[in-house]
Design an enzyme around this catalytic site. Structure first.
Site, mmCIF file in Angstrom:
data_model
loop_
_atom_site.group_PDB
_atom_site.id
_atom_site.type_symbol
_atom_site.label_atom_id
_atom_site.label_comp_id
_atom_site.label_asym_id
_atom_site.label_seq_id
_atom_site.Cartn_x
_atom_site.Cartn_y
_atom_site.Cartn_z
ATOM 1 N NE ARG A 164 40.357 60.230 15.962
ATOM 2 C CZ ARG A 164 40.457 59.994 14.599
ATOM 3 N NH1 ARG A 164 41.447 60.317 13.839
ATOM 4 N NH2 ARG A 164 39.339 59.200 13.968
ATOM 5 N NE ARG B 259 33.888 55.487 7.049
ATOM 6 C CZ ARG B 259 34.601 56.428 7.752
ATOM 7 N NH1 ARG B 259 34.688 57.723 7.325
ATOM 8 N NH2 ARG B 259 34.892 55.790 8.782
ATOM 9 N NE ARG C 238 35.937 55.123 14.172
ATOM 10 C CZ ARG C 238 35.258 54.933 12.757
ATOM 11 N NH1 ARG C 238 34.511 54.481 12.595
ATOM 12 N NH2 ARG C 238 35.724 55.926 12.161
ATOM 13 C CE LYS D 218 37.794 63.955 10.806
ATOM 14 N NZ LYS D 218 36.755 63.085 11.434
ATOM 15 N NE ARG E 70 37.728 53.116 8.546
ATOM 16 C CZ ARG E 70 37.811 54.516 9.071
ATOM 17 N NH1 ARG E 70 38.020 55.514 8.005
ATOM 18 N NH2 ARG E 70 38.030 54.883 10.050
HETATM 19 P P1 AMP Z 1 40.111 57.648 11.027
HETATM 20 O O1 AMP Z 1 40.341 57.259 9.564
HETATM 21 O O2 AMP Z 1 40.437 59.216 11.131
HETATM 22 O O3 AMP Z 1 38.604 57.540 11.661
HETATM 23 O O4 AMP Z 1 41.174 57.027 12.202
HETATM 24 C C1 AMP Z 1 40.771 55.499 12.109
HETATM 25 C C2 AMP Z 1 41.306 55.130 13.694
HETATM 26 O O5 AMP Z 1 42.598 55.274 13.347
HETATM 27 C C3 AMP Z 1 40.949 55.520 14.940
HETATM 28 O O6 AMP Z 1 39.896 55.268 15.295
HETATM 29 C C4 AMP Z 1 42.069 55.434 15.637
HETATM 30 O O7 AMP Z 1 42.028 54.194 16.226
HETATM 31 C C5 AMP Z 1 43.236 55.751 14.792
HETATM 32 N N1 AMP Z 1 43.791 57.179 14.803
HETATM 33 C C6 AMP Z 1 43.773 58.201 13.645
HETATM 34 N N2 AMP Z 1 44.079 59.208 13.965
HETATM 35 C C7 AMP Z 1 44.397 59.110 15.133
HETATM 36 C C8 AMP Z 1 45.048 60.191 16.172
HETATM 37 N N3 AMP Z 1 45.173 61.463 15.698
HETATM 38 N N4 AMP Z 1 45.204 59.817 17.363
HETATM 39 C C9 AMP Z 1 45.137 58.407 17.850
HETATM 40 N N5 AMP Z 1 44.312 57.531 17.026
HETATM 41 C C10 AMP Z 1 44.197 57.703 15.741
#
Ligand code: AMP
Length: 210
Positions: free
Chosen positions: A88, A122, A166, A13, A155
């Protein structure tokens, strides 16, 4: 154009969003990047979310919704945006509908095996957030970002245990959004398994862009 990018972690994404921003001329809003920046800055928000993120869990809806609601009041996103990683959960989607009108939801279709391969390799720039991959898109110089010279790192939530968590969280809490948006007639699916250039072609096709 007001868009949501929906899909499991590692579906690409963020990588497509960088290209789509150029194609559509709108801003990308990545809640994950906003949270990571808060963690790096050691702000009160960062201190609150670090352990949750490292464990691969979701930040609570109230905090996340307030963050996005505030971001969507800013001038640069009035004409359009790409929401990458939000909503989410169903409550997040319902809240979003109360303060903004999304035009399309792009669903990134990819099997778990693809997710595991992407997330396992990644690497991310600590400064600009650009995504690399050890096999598919390595930086020219190991550990150094080609775009800004920042440090390229793994990360914390791309460690094997957090990846599993996740994916579980995605299946339980985020996947129901596919049905939610399909029912509203907003969902378009793209095959997210190929390399990024092909995904860009697929994206343009579903968006009706030449
Ligand atoms: P991402 O970079 O989108 O994979 O997000 C990394 C982490 O940020 C996720 O695993 C969650 O801990 C937190 N996070 C990001 N977006 C959301 C969301 N919309 N709702 C809740 N937690 C989020």
């Amino acid at each position: 154009m007001k868009l949501i990018f929906l899909g499991p972690p590692g579906a690409g994404k963020g990588t497509l969003a960088v290209k789509a921003v150029e194609i559509l001329g709108v801003q990308q809003i990545s809640t994950g990047s906003i949270f990571r920046a808060a963690v790096a800055a050691g702000s009160p928000l960062g201190l609150k979310v670090k352990a949750i993120m490292d464990a691969g869990k979701l930040v609570d809806d109230e905090t996340t919704i307030a963050l996005v609601k505030e971001r969507l009041t800013q001038a640069d996103v009035q004409k359009g945006y790409i929401l990458d990683g939000f909503p989410r959960t169903i409550p997040q989607a319902q809240a979003l509908a109360s303060f903004s009108s999304v035009e399309k939801v792009v669903n990134f279709d990819i099997p778990d095996s693809g997710v595991l391969e992407r997330l396992g390799g990644r690497r991310v720039c600590r400064m600009c957030g650009y995504n690399f991959h050890v096999k598919f898109n390595p930086p020219s110089q190991e550990g150094v970002c080609d775009h800004c010279g920042g440090e390229v790192y793994i990360r914390d939530d791309d460690q094997p245990q957090a990846i599993q968590k996740r994916l579980e969280v995605y299946r339980a809490q985020t996947e129901p959004l596919i049905g939610y948006y399909r029912e509203k007639g907003l969902l378009v699916d793209i095959d997210a398994s190929p390399m990024v250039d092909e995904i860009v072609v697929n994206f343009k096709k579903v968006m009706g862009i030449k």
